[in-house]
Design a protein around this motif. Structure first.
Motif, PDB file in Angstrom:
ATOM      1  N   ASP A 535     102.015  63.786  44.613  1.00  0.00           N
ATOM      2  CA  ASP A 535     101.442  63.716  43.271  1.00  0.00           C
ATOM      3  C   ASP A 535     100.285  62.710  43.213  1.00  0.00           C
ATOM      4  OD1 ASP A 535     101.457  64.413  40.433  1.00  0.00           O
ATOM      5  OD2 ASP A 535     102.214  62.384  40.099  1.00  0.00           O
ATOM      6  N   ASP A 536     100.457  61.561  43.866  1.00  0.00           N
ATOM      7  CA  ASP A 536      99.398  60.545  43.869  1.00  0.00           C
ATOM      8  C   ASP A 536      98.145  61.054  44.576  1.00  0.00           C
ATOM      9  OD1 ASP A 536     100.874  58.731  42.468  1.00  0.00           O
ATOM     10  OD2 ASP A 536     101.530  57.590  44.204  1.00  0.00           O
ATOM     11  N   TYR A 537      98.336  61.761  45.678  1.00  0.00           N
ATOM     12  CA  TYR A 537      97.172  62.250  46.417  1.00  0.00           C
ATOM     13  C   TYR A 537      96.418  63.301  45.602  1.00  0.00           C
ATOM     14  CZ  TYR A 537      94.238  63.386  50.409  1.00  0.00           C
ATOM     15  OH  TYR A 537      93.161  63.556  51.248  1.00  0.00           O
ATOM     16  N   ALA A 538      97.139  64.113  44.859  1.00  0.00           N
ATOM     17  CA  ALA A 538      96.485  65.105  43.994  1.00  0.00           C
ATOM     18  C   ALA A 538      95.659  64.399  42.918  1.00  0.00           C
ATOM     19  CB  ALA A 538      97.533  66.011  43.356  1.00  0.00           C
ATOM     20  N   LYS A 539      96.198  63.322  42.366  1.00  0.00           N
ATOM     21  CA  LYS A 539      95.452  62.555  41.352  1.00  0.00           C
ATOM     22  C   LYS A 539      94.218  61.906  41.973  1.00  0.00           C
ATOM     23  CE  LYS A 539      99.532  61.462  38.527  1.00  0.00           C
ATOM     24  NZ  LYS A 539     100.469  60.387  38.104  1.00  0.00           N
ATOM     25  N   PHE A 540      94.398  61.378  43.170  1.00  0.00           N
ATOM     26  CA  PHE A 540      93.275  60.765  43.884  1.00  0.00           C
ATOM     27  C   PHE A 540      92.164  61.792  44.127  1.00  0.00           C
ATOM     28  CE2 PHE A 540      91.456  60.035  48.200  1.00  0.00           C
ATOM     29  CZ  PHE A 540      90.687  58.918  47.910  1.00  0.00           C
ATOM     30  N   LYS A 541      92.524  62.975  44.591  1.00  0.00           N
ATOM     31  CA  LYS A 541      91.531  64.022  44.873  1.00  0.00           C
ATOM     32  C   LYS A 541      90.810  64.457  43.602  1.00  0.00           C
ATOM     33  CE  LYS A 541      90.918  65.994  48.312  1.00  0.00           C
ATOM     34  NZ  LYS A 541      89.880  65.762  49.349  1.00  0.00           N
ATOM     35  N   SER A 542      91.496  64.453  42.475  1.00  0.00           N
ATOM     36  CA  SER A 542      90.846  64.844  41.228  1.00  0.00           C
ATOM     37  C   SER A 542      89.782  63.822  40.837  1.00  0.00           C
ATOM     38  CB  SER A 542      91.874  65.007  40.102  1.00  0.00           C
ATOM     39  OG  SER A 542      92.376  63.751  39.678  1.00  0.00           O
ATOM     40  N   ARG A 543      90.042  62.553  41.132  1.00  0.00           N
ATOM     41  CA  ARG A 543      89.045  61.517  40.850  1.00  0.00           C
ATOM     42  C   ARG A 543      87.871  61.606  41.823  1.00  0.00           C
ATOM     43  NH1 ARG A 543      93.378  60.191  38.328  1.00  0.00           N
ATOM     44  NH2 ARG A 543      93.373  58.662  36.634  1.00  0.00           N
ATOM     45  N   ILE A 544      88.161  61.938  43.050  1.00  0.00           N
ATOM     46  CA  ILE A 544      87.083  62.161  44.028  1.00  0.00           C
ATOM     47  C   ILE A 544      86.185  63.301  43.559  1.00  0.00           C
ATOM     48  CG2 ILE A 544      86.624  63.035  46.356  1.00  0.00           C
ATOM     49  CD1 ILE A 544      87.389  60.127  46.398  1.00  0.00           C
ATOM     50  N   GLN A 545      86.776  64.337  43.001  1.00  0.00           N
ATOM     51  CA  GLN A 545      85.989  65.472  42.506  1.00  0.00           C
ATOM     52  C   GLN A 545      85.100  65.041  41.337  1.00  0.00           C
ATOM     53  OE1 GLN A 545      85.927  68.576  44.018  1.00  0.00           O
ATOM     54  NE2 GLN A 545      84.139  68.811  42.672  1.00  0.00           N
ATOM     55  N   GLN A 546      85.569  64.111  40.523  1.00  0.00           N
ATOM     56  CA  GLN A 546      84.734  63.596  39.437  1.00  0.00           C
ATOM     57  C   GLN A 546      83.462  62.954  39.992  1.00  0.00           C
ATOM     58  OE1 GLN A 546      87.076  60.841  37.136  1.00  0.00           O
ATOM     59  NE2 GLN A 546      88.558  62.379  36.482  1.00  0.00           N
ATOM     60  N   VAL A 547      83.601  62.218  41.097  1.00  0.00           N
ATOM     61  CA  VAL A 547      82.440  61.582  41.725  1.00  0.00           C
ATOM     62  C   VAL A 547      81.474  62.652  42.237  1.00  0.00           C
ATOM     63  CG1 VAL A 547      81.651  60.035  43.558  1.00  0.00           C
ATOM     64  CG2 VAL A 547      83.807  59.559  42.374  1.00  0.00           C
ATOM     65  N   ILE A 548      81.998  63.671  42.880  1.00  0.00           N
ATOM     66  CA  ILE A 548      81.158  64.767  43.387  1.00  0.00           C
ATOM     67  C   ILE A 548      80.389  65.413  42.243  1.00  0.00           C
ATOM     68  CG2 ILE A 548      81.194  67.062  44.442  1.00  0.00           C
ATOM     69  CD1 ILE A 548      83.619  66.137  46.087  1.00  0.00           C
ATOM     70  N   ASP A 549      81.094  65.726  41.189  1.00  0.00           N
ATOM     71  CA  ASP A 549      80.474  66.423  40.057  1.00  0.00           C
ATOM     72  C   ASP A 549      79.411  65.556  39.385  1.00  0.00           C
ATOM     73  OD1 ASP A 549      82.175  68.518  40.591  1.00  0.00           O
ATOM     74  OD2 ASP A 549      83.607  68.019  38.998  1.00  0.00           O
ATOM     75  N   GLN A 550      79.723  64.291  39.181  1.00  0.00           N
ATOM     76  CA  GLN A 550      78.773  63.420  38.487  1.00  0.00           C
ATOM     77  C   GLN A 550      77.493  63.239  39.296  1.00  0.00           C
ATOM     78  OE1 GLN A 550      78.892  58.845  38.040  1.00  0.00           O
ATOM     79  NE2 GLN A 550      79.913  59.575  36.178  1.00  0.00           N
ATOM     80  N   TYR A 551      77.609  62.904  40.570  1.00  0.00           N
ATOM     81  CA  TYR A 551      76.421  62.622  41.375  1.00  0.00           C
ATOM     82  C   TYR A 551      75.603  63.877  41.661  1.00  0.00           C
ATOM     83  CZ  TYR A 551      77.280  57.665  42.180  1.00  0.00           C
ATOM     84  OH  TYR A 551      77.423  56.304  42.008  1.00  0.00           O
ATOM     85  N   SER A 552      76.226  65.028  41.624  1.00  0.00           N
ATOM     86  CA  SER A 552      75.493  66.279  41.845  1.00  0.00           C
ATOM     87  C   SER A 552      74.504  66.558  40.722  1.00  0.00           C
ATOM     88  CB  SER A 552      76.474  67.450  41.979  1.00  0.00           C
ATOM     89  OG  SER A 552      77.280  67.300  43.130  1.00  0.00           O
ATOM     90  N   THR A 553      74.654  65.877  39.586  1.00  0.00           N
ATOM     91  CA  THR A 553      73.733  66.080  38.465  1.00  0.00           C
ATOM     92  C   THR A 553      72.497  65.192  38.560  1.00  0.00           C
ATOM     93  OG1 THR A 553      74.741  64.385  37.025  1.00  0.00           O
ATOM     94  CG2 THR A 553      75.709  66.601  36.974  1.00  0.00           C
ATOM     95  N   PHE A 554      72.509  64.216  39.466  1.00  0.00           N
ATOM     96  CA  PHE A 554      71.404  63.253  39.533  1.00  0.00           C
ATOM     97  C   PHE A 554      70.212  63.855  40.281  1.00  0.00           C
ATOM     98  CE2 PHE A 554      74.781  59.651  39.559  1.00  0.00           C
ATOM     99  CZ  PHE A 554      74.961  59.807  38.189  1.00  0.00           C
ATOM    100  N   THR A 555      69.050  63.802  39.665  1.00  0.00           N
ATOM    101  CA  THR A 555      67.825  64.331  40.267  1.00  0.00           C
ATOM    102  C   THR A 555      67.096  63.218  41.019  1.00  0.00           C
ATOM    103  OG1 THR A 555      67.617  65.905  38.456  1.00  0.00           O
ATOM    104  CG2 THR A 555      65.667  65.537  39.812  1.00  0.00           C
ATOM    105  N   VAL A 556      66.544  63.575  42.173  1.00  0.00           N
ATOM    106  CA  VAL A 556      65.890  62.588  43.018  1.00  0.00           C
ATOM    107  C   VAL A 556      64.384  62.828  43.122  1.00  0.00           C
ATOM    108  CG1 VAL A 556      65.835  61.541  45.298  1.00  0.00           C
ATOM    109  CG2 VAL A 556      67.999  62.377  44.373  1.00  0.00           C
ATOM    110  N   LEU A 557      64.016  64.025  43.494  1.00  0.00           N
ATOM    111  CA  LEU A 557      62.608  64.334  43.752  1.00  0.00           C
ATOM    112  C   LEU A 557      62.353  65.750  43.262  1.00  0.00           C
ATOM    113  CD1 LEU A 557      60.051  63.175  45.196  1.00  0.00           C
ATOM    114  CD2 LEU A 557      60.823  64.373  47.247  1.00  0.00           C
ATOM    115  N   ASP A 558      61.435  65.877  42.293  1.00  0.00           N
ATOM    116  CA  ASP A 558      61.178  67.183  41.686  1.00  0.00           C
ATOM    117  C   ASP A 558      62.507  67.743  41.162  1.00  0.00           C
ATOM    118  OD1 ASP A 558      58.512  66.876  42.494  1.00  0.00           O
ATOM    119  OD2 ASP A 558      58.939  67.767  44.442  1.00  0.00           O
ATOM    120  N   SER A 559      62.921  68.885  41.695  1.00  0.00           N
ATOM    121  CA  SER A 559      64.193  69.476  41.266  1.00  0.00           C
ATOM    122  C   SER A 559      65.296  69.250  42.297  1.00  0.00           C
ATOM    123  CB  SER A 559      64.019  70.984  41.033  1.00  0.00           C
ATOM    124  OG  SER A 559      63.593  71.614  42.234  1.00  0.00           O
TER     125      SER A 559
END
Length: 672
Positions: A535-559
Motif C-alpha cells: 500500500d505504501d509503495y502504491a502511494k509513493f508511486k502516485s506521488r512520483i506520477q504527480q512530479v512527472i505530470d507537473q514537470y511535463s507542463t513546463f516549457t523550455v524552448l519554443d514549444s
C-alpha cells in the motif's frame, strides 16, 4: 508513547543542529537581484536577472555560470597546477612527474601535428586484417582493453542483487549520435545534427586516405549500421526501470541465444573469468547477434574504422581535432575551440584524475572545510529523519525501514581516504597518444581486477576536482567531491542561510536519490529488494506520477517541454532536497531569526542562495541537447519547479494567487 518519542527526537535534533552552528560566519551581500520583477512570477529571473542579461557566453563554451559550467573556471585552476608542475623536475614515477609529463606531452601540439594519424595506423591495419566475425570480435575485445569500445560495452561493478560482490556487466552501445532518438526524428534541428554527423564521418575517412566520393559512400554505410543498432536501444525513460535493466545470464545459455557474438571466447579474450554476466539491455545484443551475420564483413570493417578514428580524433593532429569540433559545434552551439591548456586540464583529470586530485586538494581544499561540510550533511540527515516521521501517507513499518536506510548511508566528502595507484601507467613527455593508451590500459586492468571480488566501498566514481555530487544506490552512499565545495555552493566562512540554501539543497537532493523512483528500490545495504508495504509503495508511486505530470507542463524552448518521465528522479530530488534543507536551516540560530541581513531576511537569503547555485546561461543548441539527453531539468526549472511546491518560499516572498508560480496548497507536491 509513539508521539512522546517523536517529540523527544525532534527536540534532540533541534538542539544538536543548533549547537553545531558556528556564529562567527561572514555575511555575504547578495547582488544581481532584479527588484523590478515579482518573485512569485519567475524567481529564477528575479534572483539572477541582472546577471543573466549582462553576462556573455565565452566563445569557447556552450554556456556560462554555475553548475556544470563551473568546470570552466575549475579547469583554469587545474591548468595553473599543471603549468607549474610540468615545468619542474620530479622523481621518475612520482605523481608530479606523471601528471606534469602527461600534460606537457599533450601541450606539445607540434609533435602531435607532425605525427598526423600515425598513432592509429596499427589499429586501422588490424581492422584491415579482419576476415570474419570471429576475428572481428577478437579485435573488439582487444580494443576494449584500451578504452576503444565499439559494439560491445563491458564493465565490472556491484551486483544489484548482491551489492557486496562485483560482477560483469554489459550495456547497449554502438551509436555515434548522443541517443537513439536522434536517428528517428525528422524535425529540422535533428536533421541538421544527422547531416553534421555524416559530414564528420566523411571527413574522417578522407583524412585517412579515402577519396571524397568513397568517403561519403562509406559514411552512409556506417550511419546505416548505427541506425539499425539504435533501433534496438531502450529509451532513456525505459532505462530508468531498475528491474527491467537487470538481466543476469549464464554464458552457457548465451552460447545458444547469441551464438554469433561468441560470449565465452569474447570474455576469455578480455581476461574476464566469469560464468555469468548481467546484460542491461538484452534486445541490443539480440540485434547485434543478428547483424553480425547479416551485415557484410567489409561494412563492419568500415564501421570499426569510423569508430576508432572518432574515438581518437581529438588526440590526433589538428585536422582531426577540427573535424571533431565542427560536429560538436552543431550539437552544442559552442562557437570556437577551447584553448589547448583547458583541453589538457580535462584530459589529465580524465586519465590521471586522482593523481591530479591530490595536487588539487593540497592547494584548494582545507581540512576545516571538510569538517564543516560533515556538520551540514549530518544536520540534514537528521532533519530527513524527522520528515520521514511526519509523513502522513507512510505506515510506521515502512518508516522504520526508511530511517534504517537513511541511518546506514555512507558519506564521502572532499576526496578518497585511499588514492588510486598509477604505478603501471607509463608516461613520457613526447608521446601523448601512447600516454593515453597506457592510462586507459591501466584503468581497464584496475577494473578487471575487481571481477568476482568483494566491493571496495572506499572507491570513488568521480575525481576530487570535479564540480559534481552523486548518490550511489548500490552502496547507499552520497559523495561530495572537493570540486563542488566552493562558492556559490559552499563557503566555509559564509552564514548558514547561504550554505543551507546552496550545498544544503545539494545534500538534500543527493539523500533523496536514495528514495526516488529508482533509489527506493534498493535496501539499506544497496541491494534491489522490496522493503515497502504494498500500500505504501502504491502511494509513493502516485506521488512520483504527480512530479512527472507537473514537470511535463513546463516549457523550455519554443514549444519544447521538459520530459517529465525522463527527469522524474532529479525533479523528485530537487523538491525534497529543498524541503529538507530548509528544515535543517530552521534548526540553526540564524534560521530561527528574522533579522534582515541587508535587504533580505534569513529565509529570503536561503531561497536566493538556491537560485544562485543554478545561475546558468546557455546556447539554444546546448539547451536543446540538454532537454533531449540530460536527466536533470534545465536550471530555470531546478529553481522555479521545486519552489512552486515549497510553502515556506510562498511565505518568505509573499507569493500571491495572481503570481505565475502560485499553486494552491492541495496542488503542491510533497513526497518526503
Amino acid at each position: 508513547m509513539k508521539h512522546v518519542v517523536i517529540l523527544f527526537l525532534t527536540l534532540f535534533i533541534l538542539a544538536s543542529c543548533t549547537n553545531s552552528t558556528k556564529s562567527d560566519k561572514k555575511l555575504i551581500e547578495i547582488t544581481g537581484v532584479d527588484a523590478t520583477l515579482t518573485p512569485g512570477d519567475d524567481f529564477y529571473r528575479f534572483a539572477n536577472g541582472k546577471w543573466y542579461d549582462s553576462v556573455s557566453i565565452p566563445a569557447s563554451q556552450a554556456g556560462v555560470g554555475a553548475y556544470m559550467f563551473m568546470n570552466y573556471p575549475q579547469r583554469m585552476r587545474l591548468q595553473g597546477i599543471l603549468d607549474s608542475v610540468s615545468r619542474g623536475e620530479h622523481p621518475k614515477g612520482s605523481i608530479e612527474q606523471k601528471v606534469g609529463d602527461f600534460y606537457a606531452s599533450g601541450m606539445d601540439t607540434a609533435t602531435i601535428n607532425k605525427r598526423g594519424y600515425e598513432p592509429i595506423k596499427p589499429t586501422l591495419a588490424s581492422i584491415d586484417a579482419i576476415t570474419d566475425v570471429t576475428s572481428l570480435m577478437t579485435f573488439v575485445a582487444n580494443q576494449i582493453k584500451v578504452n576503444n569500445s565499439s559494439i560491445m560495452a563491458f564493465g565490472v561493478g556491484p551486483d544489484d542483487k548482491n551489492s557486496s560482490m562485483n560482477i560483469a556487466h554489459a550495456y547497449q552501445t554502438g551509436l555515434g549520435l548522443p541517443d537513439r532518438d536522434y536517428y528517428f526524428k525528422s524535425d529540422s534541428s535533428v536533421v541538421a545534427i544527422q547531416d553534421a554527423y555524416k559530414t564528420y564521418l566523411t571527413t574522417l575517412f578522407q583524412l585517412t586516405g579515402s577519396s571524397a566520393a568513397t568517403a561519403k559512400e562509406d559514411a552512409e554505410t556506417v550511419y546505416e549500421i548505427d541506425k539499425q543498432l539504435a533501433d534496438s536501444h531502450r529509451t532513456r525513460v525505459e532505462r530508468r526501470d531498475v528491474i527491467a535493466n537487470y538481466n543476469m545470464m549464464a554464458i552457457t545459455d548465451l552460447k545458444n541465444t547469441q551464438p554469433n557474438i561468441g560470449w565465452a571466447k569474447f570474455l576469455e579474450q578480455l581476461d574476464a573469468q566469469t560464468d555469468s554476466i548481467d546484460i542491461g539491455q538484452p534486445a541490443y545484443y539480440d540485434k547485434l547477434n543478428t547483424l553480425l551475420k547479416s551485415t557484410p564483413i567489409n561494412a563492419w570493417k568500415l564501421y570499426l574504422k569510423a569508430n576508432t578514428i572518432e574515438t581518437y580524433a581529438s588526440d590526433l593532429s589538428q585536422p582531426f581535432v577540427d573535424a571533431a569540433f565542427d560536429f560538436t559545434k552543431v550539437i552544442s552551439g559552442q562557437a570556437v575551440q577551447k584553448l589547448r591548456g583547458e583541453i589538457m586540464a580535462s584530459a589529465v583529470d580524465n586519465y590521471l584524475g586522482e593523481a591530479l586530485g591530490q595536487l588539487y586538494v593540497k592547494k584548494y581544499f582545507p581540512e576545516r572545510a571538510k569538517e564543516r561540510m560533515l556538520d551540514l550533511v549530518n544536520n540534514i540527515q537528521k532533519a530527513y529523519a524527522v520528515r520521514i516521521d511526519k509523513l502522513e501517507w507512510m505506515s510506521d513499518s515502512t518508516k522504520i525501514k526508511a530511517k534504517e536506510k537513511l541511518s546506514a548511508m555512507t558519506k564521502k566528502i572532499g576526496y578518497p581516504d585511499k588514492w588510486k595507484d598509477y604505478d603501471n601507467v607509463q608516461i613520457s613527455r613526447d608521446t601523448y597518444f601512447e600516454n593515453i593508451v597506457s592510462a586507459a590500459a591501466a584503468s581497464y586492468e584496475r577494473e578487471l581486477a575487481k571481477l568476482g571480488k568483494p566491493v571496495d566501498r572506499s572507491e570513488w566514481y568521480t575525481t576530487p576536482s570535479t564540480v559534481t555530487a552523486y548518490n550511489n544506490p548500490s552502496a547507499n552512499e552520497i559523495v561530495f567531491p572537493a570540486g563542488i565545495l566552493q562558492s556559490p555552493y559552499f563557503d566555509n566562512d559564509a552564514d548558514d542561510a547561504l550554505n543551507y540554501g546552496g550545498i544544503g539543497m545539494v545534500i538534500g537532493h543527493e539523500i533523496t536519490h536514495t528514495f526516488d523512483d529508482q533509489g527506493a528500490q534498493y535496501d539499506k545495504d544497496g541491494n534491489v529488494k522490496d522493503w515497502w508495504t504494498k500500500d505504501d509503495y502504491a502511494k509513493f508511486k502516485s506521488r512520483i506520477q504527480q512530479v512527472i505530470d507537473q514537470y511535463s507542463t513546463f516549457t523550455v524552448l519554443d514549444s519544447l517541454h521538459i520530459k517529465g518521465d525522463m527527469t522524474v528522479g532529479e525533479n523528485t530530488a530537487d523538491i525534497a532536497g529543498i524541503a529538507v534543507a530548509y528544515d535543517a536551516f530552521k534548526m540553526t540560530k540564524q534560521g530561527q531569526d528574522s533579522t534582515k541581513v541587508g535587504e533580505f531576511t534569513p529565509d529570503q537569503r536561503f531561497f536566493l542562495s538556491i537560485a544562485r547555485i543554478w545561475k546558468v546561461k546557455m546556447k539554444d543548441e546546448f539547451l536543446r541537447l540538454w532537454i533531449n539527453n540530460n536527466p536533470h531539468s534545465p536550471p530555470v526549472w531546478r529553481v522555479n519547479g521545486p519552489l512552486m511546491n515549497s510553502t515556506p518560499f510562498y511565505n518568505a516572498f509573499d507569493v500571491k494567487p495572481e503570481d505565475k508560480m502560485f499553486l494552491s496548497k492541495e496542488d503542491r507536491i510533497t513526497i518526503w
